[in-house]
Write a protein that holds these residues in place. Structure first.
Motif, mmCIF file in Angstrom:
data_model
loop_
_atom_site.group_PDB
_atom_site.id
_atom_site.type_symbol
_atom_site.label_atom_id
_atom_site.label_comp_id
_atom_site.label_asym_id
_atom_site.label_seq_id
_atom_site.Cartn_x
_atom_site.Cartn_y
_atom_site.Cartn_z
ATOM 1 N N ASP A 1 0.861 -1.197 0.000
ATOM 2 C CA ASP A 1 0.000 0.000 0.000
ATOM 3 C C ASP A 1 0.885 1.230 0.000
ATOM 4 O O ASP A 1 1.741 1.376 0.875
ATOM 5 N N LEU A 2 0.652 2.132 -0.947
ATOM 6 C CA LEU A 2 1.368 3.403 -0.978
ATOM 7 C C LEU A 2 0.585 4.463 -0.213
ATOM 8 O O LEU A 2 -0.653 4.445 -0.204
ATOM 9 N N SER A 3 1.297 5.391 0.408
ATOM 10 C CA SER A 3 0.604 6.542 0.978
ATOM 11 C C SER A 3 0.097 7.398 -0.186
ATOM 12 O O SER A 3 0.750 7.468 -1.235
ATOM 13 N N PRO A 4 -1.054 8.048 -0.049
ATOM 14 C CA PRO A 4 -1.644 8.802 -1.177
ATOM 15 C C PRO A 4 -0.700 9.827 -1.792
ATOM 16 O O PRO A 4 -0.696 10.019 -3.015
ATOM 17 N N GLU A 5 0.120 10.482 -0.959
ATOM 18 C CA GLU A 5 0.997 11.525 -1.496
ATOM 19 C C GLU A 5 2.112 10.970 -2.376
ATOM 20 O O GLU A 5 2.766 11.732 -3.107
ATOM 21 N N ARG A 6 2.325 9.656 -2.360
ATOM 22 C CA ARG A 6 3.390 9.071 -3.160
ATOM 23 C C ARG A 6 2.888 8.547 -4.508
ATOM 24 O O ARG A 6 3.683 8.117 -5.344
ATOM 25 N N THR B 1 1.824 9.922 -7.137
ATOM 26 C CA THR B 1 2.233 10.654 -8.339
ATOM 27 C C THR B 1 3.746 10.691 -8.526
ATOM 28 O O THR B 1 4.230 11.325 -9.464
ATOM 29 N N GLU B 2 4.492 10.043 -7.643
ATOM 30 C CA GLU B 2 5.947 10.001 -7.784
ATOM 31 C C GLU B 2 6.368 9.033 -8.886
ATOM 32 O O GLU B 2 5.661 8.078 -9.200
ATOM 33 N N ILE B 3 7.524 9.301 -9.442
ATOM 34 C CA ILE B 3 8.239 8.281 -10.208
ATOM 35 C C ILE B 3 9.464 7.969 -9.365
ATOM 36 O O ILE B 3 10.459 8.691 -9.359
ATOM 37 N N SER B 4 9.370 6.911 -8.597
ATOM 38 C CA SER B 4 10.411 6.593 -7.624
ATOM 39 C C SER B 4 10.568 5.079 -7.533
ATOM 40 O O SER B 4 9.787 4.309 -8.109
ATOM 41 N N GLU B 5 11.574 4.650 -6.787
ATOM 42 C CA GLU B 5 11.773 3.226 -6.573
ATOM 43 C C GLU B 5 10.545 2.605 -5.907
ATOM 44 O O GLU B 5 10.167 1.474 -6.215
ATOM 45 N N ALA B 6 9.909 3.366 -5.001
ATOM 46 C CA ALA B 6 8.737 2.845 -4.288
ATOM 47 C C ALA B 6 7.577 2.586 -5.236
ATOM 48 O O ALA B 6 6.924 1.529 -5.167
ATOM 49 N N THR B 7 7.303 3.531 -6.145
ATOM 50 C CA THR B 7 6.173 3.346 -7.057
ATOM 51 C C THR B 7 6.464 2.263 -8.098
ATOM 52 O O THR B 7 5.563 1.523 -8.504
ATOM 53 N N ARG C 1 -4.314 1.533 -10.259
ATOM 54 C CA ARG C 1 -4.621 2.124 -11.572
ATOM 55 C C ARG C 1 -4.039 3.531 -11.671
ATOM 56 O O ARG C 1 -3.494 3.905 -12.720
ATOM 57 N N ARG C 2 -4.160 4.316 -10.611
ATOM 58 C CA ARG C 2 -3.620 5.682 -10.649
ATOM 59 C C ARG C 2 -2.100 5.663 -10.800
ATOM 60 O O ARG C 2 -1.531 6.463 -11.553
ATOM 61 N N VAL C 3 -1.438 4.761 -10.083
ATOM 62 C CA VAL C 3 0.016 4.666 -10.193
ATOM 63 C C VAL C 3 0.408 4.240 -11.609
ATOM 64 O O VAL C 3 1.329 4.805 -12.218
ATOM 65 N N ALA C 4 -0.316 3.270 -12.165
ATOM 66 C CA ALA C 4 -0.025 2.801 -13.524
ATOM 67 C C ALA C 4 -0.223 3.917 -14.539
ATOM 68 O O ALA C 4 0.591 4.082 -15.465
ATOM 69 N N GLN C 5 -1.289 4.697 -14.376
ATOM 70 C CA GLN C 5 -1.556 5.800 -15.304
ATOM 71 C C GLN C 5 -0.449 6.851 -15.234
ATOM 72 O O GLN C 5 -0.038 7.408 -16.262
ATOM 73 N N ASN C 6 0.049 7.110 -14.034
ATOM 74 C CA ASN C 6 1.118 8.090 -13.886
ATOM 75 C C ASN C 6 2.406 7.602 -14.553
ATOM 76 O O ASN C 6 3.106 8.371 -15.229
ATOM 77 N N VAL C 7 2.714 6.318 -14.398
ATOM 78 C CA VAL C 7 3.894 5.752 -15.047
ATOM 79 C C VAL C 7 3.728 5.786 -16.564
ATOM 80 O O VAL C 7 4.663 6.132 -17.300
ATOM 81 N N GLU C 8 2.532 5.459 -17.047
ATOM 82 C CA GLU C 8 2.282 5.497 -18.494
ATOM 83 C C GLU C 8 2.444 6.902 -19.049
ATOM 84 O O GLU C 8 2.982 7.095 -20.149
ATOM 85 N N ARG C 9 2.002 7.913 -18.304
ATOM 86 C CA ARG C 9 2.178 9.299 -18.750
ATOM 87 C C ARG C 9 3.658 9.635 -18.873
ATOM 88 O O ARG C 9 4.088 10.289 -19.834
ATOM 89 N N GLN C 10 4.443 9.206 -17.892
ATOM 90 C CA GLN C 10 5.891 9.475 -17.923
ATOM 91 C C GLN C 10 6.531 8.812 -19.134
ATOM 92 O O GLN C 10 7.387 9.398 -19.804
ATOM 93 N N LEU C 11 6.105 7.590 -19.447
ATOM 94 C CA LEU C 11 6.685 6.881 -20.574
ATOM 95 C C LEU C 11 6.305 7.544 -21.896
ATOM 96 O O LEU C 11 7.109 7.594 -22.834
ATOM 97 N N ARG C 12 5.089 8.109 -21.980
ATOM 98 C CA ARG C 12 4.674 8.796 -23.207
ATOM 99 C C ARG C 12 5.452 10.087 -23.404
ATOM 100 O O ARG C 12 5.807 10.468 -24.525
ATOM 101 N N VAL C 13 5.761 10.769 -22.288
ATOM 102 C CA VAL C 13 6.521 12.013 -22.370
ATOM 103 C C VAL C 13 7.892 11.767 -22.993
ATOM 104 O O VAL C 13 8.414 12.582 -23.744
ATOM 105 N N GLY C 14 8.455 10.619 -22.689
ATOM 106 C CA GLY C 14 9.801 10.316 -23.182
ATOM 107 C C GLY C 14 9.846 9.789 -24.584
ATOM 108 O O GLY C 14 10.936 9.581 -25.132
#
Length: 325
Positions: A253-258, A260-266, A311-324
Motif C-alpha cells: 500500500d502506498l501513501s496517497p501523497e506518493r 504521483t511520484e516516479i520513484s523506486e517505491a512506485t 490504476r492511478r500509479v499505472a496511469q502516472n507511469v504510463e504518462r511518464q513513458l509517453r513524455v519520453g
C-alpha cells in the motif's frame, strides 16, 4: 539472517581458527564465519543462576528490586546463584590468552553479549560497573588487535552491512524461511521492476537501480507473517538497511501523497501488481483473481481502494513513458 550478513562480512578474511562457547547458538554463529571451528568452555555466557531460562518480564515480576538495582549497580547486586562479573572476566581473559598462545594469525570468537561487554571493559580500562552500558547488538563484530603483546580494542559493535547484491538477497530469503514459490515471485517482480525502471530512466527519470533490485528481491521476505510488508520492513531495519525497509513497507500500500511520484517505491509497487505468482499478468487479472479470496464488506472495500490506487500509479507511469517517446 544476521548469520548470513556475518558470512559475507568475513569473506576474504583468512582465519587460523574460529572458536565458540559450548552453547548451540554460539556454534551456529561460528559456522557462518568459515574455517575450522572449535568449542571453548570458558567462553560461556555470564552465569545468571536462578534467572536462567526466565524472560525479562518474568524476572521483573519476580525480582523487581534486584532487577532495577542490578542495572544500576551490576557489580554489587548479584543474581542468586549467578556468576560475579570479576570471575567471568578472569575466565574469559584466561581463555583468550590461551587461544592466542596456541594459534598464529587472525582468529574469530563467537561468544555472548555479557562476556563480550565484560572483556571490552577490561581491555579499554573501564570499570566493570559500566559493563551493561557497552553496546553489543546481536550479530555485531568487535575487532581486537594484538600490539606488542598487548591487546587493544580497535572497533566495538560493528554491524555487518554488506552490499545487498543478488547472491546475498537470495541467501537472506532462504535464511528467513521464505517459501520457494514466494522466492520465485520475488524474482519475477524484480525482472518486471527492472524493465519498468530501465524504460522510465530512458525518459529522464532518476532511479537507483541497485536499491530497487535489492528491495524487489526482498519485498516478500516476510510473506509468512501477518501484515508481511510491515514485518519485512522491520526485519530489514533490524538488519541495518532502513533505506530498503522503506520500499518494502510501501510495496503493498502506498501513501496517497506518493502515488504521483516516479520513484523506486512506485516502480516496486506497480511491478508487484503486474506479477501473479511468478508470471506477468494484467492488473485487471491480478485483482480479479484476488477478489475471489476476499470476504466481508470491509475487505472488499479495501480491495477496491487498492485496485483504484494501482490504476492511478499505472496511469502516472504510463504518462511518464509517453513524455519520453
Amino acid at each position: 539472517m544476521r548469520g548470513v550478513l556475518l558470512k559475507h562480512w568475513f569473506e576474504g578474511k583468512t582465519l587460523s581458527g574460529v572458536f565458540h562457547s559450548t552453547l548451540a547458538r554460539a556454534r551456529e554463529t561460528a559456522v557462518y564465519l568459515g574455517g575450522r571451528i572449535s568449542s571453548v568452555e570458558d567462553l560461556q555466557e555470564l552465569g545468571v543462576g536462578e534467572w536462567e531460562g526466565m524472560t525479562f518480564d518474568e524476572i521483573r515480576a519476580e525480582y523487581p528490586d534486584l532487577y532495577q538495582n542490578r542495572i544500576k549497580y551490576p557489580t554489587i547486586y548479584r543474581i542468586p546463584g549467578g556468576e560475579a562479573a570479576s570471575a567471568c572476566r578472569n575466565r574469559v581473559a584466561r581463555a583468550l590468552e590461551n587461544l592466542l598462545e596456541s594459534t598464529e594469525g587472525d582468529i574469530a570468537v563467537a561468544a555472548h553479549a555479557g562476556v563480550n561487554r565484560i572483556l571490552l571493559c577490561d581491555l579499554t580500562g573501564q570499570s566493570l560497573k559500566n559493563y551493561l552500558t557497552v553496546p553489543q547488538p546481536y550479530g555485531c563484530v568487535n575487532v581486537i588487535r594484538e600490539d606488542r603483546s598487548r591487546l587493544a580494542v580497535q572497533e566495538i559493535a560493528i554491524r555487518p552491512r554488506p552490499t545487498l547484491n543478488e547472491v546475498l538477497c537470495q541467501e537472506l530469503l532462504v535464511a528467513a524461511g521464505t517459501p520457494e514459490p514466494v522466492i520465485r515471485h520475488c524474482k519475477a517482480v524484480t525482472e518486471k521492476a527492472m524493465a519498468l525502471a530501465d524504460a522510465l530512466m530512458r525518459t529522464g527519470a532518476t532511479l537507483d537501480r541497485e536499491r530497487l533490485r535489492a528491495a524487489a528481491l526482498l519485498h516478500d521476505v516476510a510473506r509468512t507473517e501477518r501484515n508481511h510488508a510491515a514485518a519485512g520492513a522491520q526485519w530489514l531495519i533490524a538488519l541495518g538497511y532502513p533505506e530498503m525497509a522503506e520500499l518494502i513497507a510501501a510495496h503493498h500500500d502506498l501513501s496517497p501523497e506518493r502515488e504521483t511520484e516516479i520513484s523506486e517505491a512506485t516502480v516496486l509497487y506497480l511491478a508487484d501488481k503486474l506479477v501473479q505468482e511468478d508470471r506477468e499478468v494484467t492488473m485487471e487479472r491480478r485483482f480479479a483473481d484476488s477478489f475471489g479470496r476476499i470476504s466481508g464488506v470491509e475487505g472488499r472495500e479495501a480491495h477496491a481502494r487498492r485496485y483504484q490506487q494501482a490504476r492511478r500509479v499505472a496511469q502516472n507511469v504510463e504518462r511518464q513513458l509517453r513524455v519520453g517517446i
